[in-house]
Design a protein around this motif. Sequence first.
Motif, short mmCIF file in Angstrom:
data_model
loop_
_atom_site.label_atom_id
_atom_site.label_comp_id
_atom_site.label_asym_id
_atom_site.label_seq_id
_atom_site.Cartn_x
_atom_site.Cartn_y
_atom_site.Cartn_z
N ARG A 10 -19.19 74.10 39.24
CA ARG A 10 -17.73 73.85 39.11
C ARG A 10 -17.43 72.41 38.68
O ARG A 10 -16.48 72.17 37.96
N ASP A 11 -18.25 71.48 39.16
CA ASP A 11 -17.94 70.07 38.94
C ASP A 11 -18.45 69.60 37.57
O ASP A 11 -19.67 69.59 37.34
N PRO A 12 -17.56 69.19 36.66
CA PRO A 12 -17.99 68.80 35.31
C PRO A 12 -19.02 67.66 35.32
O PRO A 12 -19.95 67.67 34.52
N LYS A 13 -18.86 66.70 36.25
CA LYS A 13 -19.80 65.56 36.26
C LYS A 13 -21.20 66.02 36.58
O LYS A 13 -22.17 65.64 35.92
N SER A 14 -21.36 66.86 37.60
CA SER A 14 -22.73 67.32 37.91
C SER A 14 -23.27 68.23 36.82
O SER A 14 -24.47 68.22 36.55
N ALA A 15 -22.40 68.97 36.16
CA ALA A 15 -22.90 69.84 35.08
C ALA A 15 -23.42 69.01 33.91
O ALA A 15 -24.49 69.29 33.37
N ILE A 16 -22.70 67.98 33.53
CA ILE A 16 -23.06 67.20 32.33
C ILE A 16 -24.20 66.21 32.61
O ILE A 16 -24.90 65.79 31.69
N GLU A 17 -24.39 65.85 33.86
CA GLU A 17 -25.46 64.91 34.24
C GLU A 17 -26.80 65.35 33.63
O GLU A 17 -27.28 66.45 33.89
N GLY A 18 -27.36 64.51 32.76
CA GLY A 18 -28.68 64.80 32.18
C GLY A 18 -28.68 65.86 31.09
O GLY A 18 -29.74 66.28 30.61
N ALA A 19 -27.49 66.29 30.65
CA ALA A 19 -27.42 67.34 29.62
C ALA A 19 -27.98 66.82 28.29
O ALA A 19 -27.84 65.63 27.95
N THR A 20 -28.59 67.72 27.52
CA THR A 20 -29.08 67.34 26.19
C THR A 20 -28.40 68.16 25.09
O THR A 20 -28.49 67.82 23.93
N ILE A 21 -27.75 69.24 25.49
CA ILE A 21 -26.99 70.07 24.55
C ILE A 21 -25.71 70.51 25.27
O ILE A 21 -25.80 71.10 26.35
N VAL A 22 -24.56 70.18 24.67
CA VAL A 22 -23.29 70.54 25.32
C VAL A 22 -22.38 71.21 24.31
O VAL A 22 -22.20 70.71 23.20
N SER A 23 -21.81 72.33 24.71
CA SER A 23 -20.85 73.00 23.84
C SER A 23 -19.58 73.31 24.60
O SER A 23 -19.61 73.58 25.81
N THR A 24 -18.49 73.26 23.87
CA THR A 24 -17.22 73.68 24.45
C THR A 24 -16.43 74.47 23.41
O THR A 24 -16.88 74.63 22.26
N ASP A 25 -15.29 74.98 23.80
CA ASP A 25 -14.45 75.79 22.90
C ASP A 25 -13.01 75.66 23.40
O ASP A 25 -12.77 75.13 24.51
N VAL A 26 -12.09 76.19 22.63
CA VAL A 26 -10.67 76.10 23.01
C VAL A 26 -10.44 76.69 24.40
O VAL A 26 -11.18 77.56 24.85
#
Length: 302
Positions: free
Chosen positions: A206-222
Motif C-alpha cells: 500500500r505504501d508508495p515509499k516502501s514499494a519504490i524503495e530499491g525499484a529498478t523498473i517502475v510503470s504507472t498509468d492514468v
Amino acid sequence: MQRKRDLLRVVDLTRDEILALWDSALRLKSLKRLPSSLQGKVMALIFEKPSTRTRVSFESAMLKLGGSTIFLSTKDLQLARGEPIKDTARVLSRYVDVAVLRTYKQETIEEFASYATIPVINGLSDKHHPCQALSDFLTLYELCRLSPEEKVVWIGDGNNVAHSWLEVCAILGLPITVCCPEGFDPDENLLAELKTKYQARIEIVRDPKSAIEGATIVSTDVWASMGQEEEAERRKEVFKPYQLNSELLSLAKGNVLVLHCLPAHRDEEITEEVLEGKNSIVWLQAENKMWLHMALLEFLLL
Ligand code: CP
Ligand code: NVA
C-alpha cells in the motif's frame, strides 16, 4: 486445418511464443529493408474508444509489411444500430484476414473472437491490454533488463494494463510489486488464477515509499481509464499519494527505468519532470508497439 489463434489476453501465449515474438520484433527492427511478408492481407481495426498509438502502430506495421488496413469506428458500423457482435464477426471474417478490437468490455472481444474465423487481437478492453504489456516488456528485453533480479513495480491503478503486466510477469517468472490504494487492486480472480497456474510472485504494497524503495523498473498509468471519466475527480484525491514524482523516484535505484503506456496526464499520475527525465523510456516504449505488432501479425497470419 490448424485452428486460428487469437490474442485476447497475454496468457493466450506461452513463454516460448512470447520470447519468439520478441526475437522476431527485434529482428524486424534491425532490418534495413522490411519484407513484404503480409502482402495481400487485410486487417480491420474495430474501435469503440479513441486511440493514437495502438491504431497507428498497428496500421503502420501492416502497411510496412505490404498489407492493407481498414479502420472502423463502431459508431460507423451497423453495430451502432443494433446489429449483433456475433453477426459482425462472421461477416467481417469473410472480408478481412485479421481483426484488432478496442472495446469497453472484454466480453465483447471474446464474443467476437468466438464467432470469428480469423485471428482476433485485443487492442485494449476494460480488463486487458495484452499488446501494450508485450511491447513494454519487449522494450525491457531489448535493453537487457529482464531478469528476476530486477525489482519491477506497478504503481497507481490496478487496471487493464496492470493486468497484462501481471500476466507477462507470471509467464516469465518475474516477481512484481503492485502499489495501489485500497479498493483499486488488480482483479482478485486474476491474481488467484496467476498464483495457481504460474505460481506468480505478486506482492501488493500500500505504501508508495516502501514499494519504490530499491525499484529498478517502475510503470504507472492514468488514474481514470477510458470509460471511467465520471470517477476522475474522486480518483484524483485517492491516488494523489501514488504520483510518480522525483521525490518518490529518488528512493529507487539510480538505474531505474520509468515506463508509461501513454497518454500521460502530466502532474497527475506522473510529473513532467519524471516523464521527460533521464530514467524515462516512454518514447522507445511507444515505438516498440509497432515492432511488436509487426511480429504479432506475422505470427498470426503466416
Ligand atoms: N498506449 C496506448 O494504447 O495508447 P493509445 O490509446 O493511443 O492507443
Ligand atoms: N488504462 C488506460 C490505458 C490507455 C492506453 C485506459 O484504459 O484508458
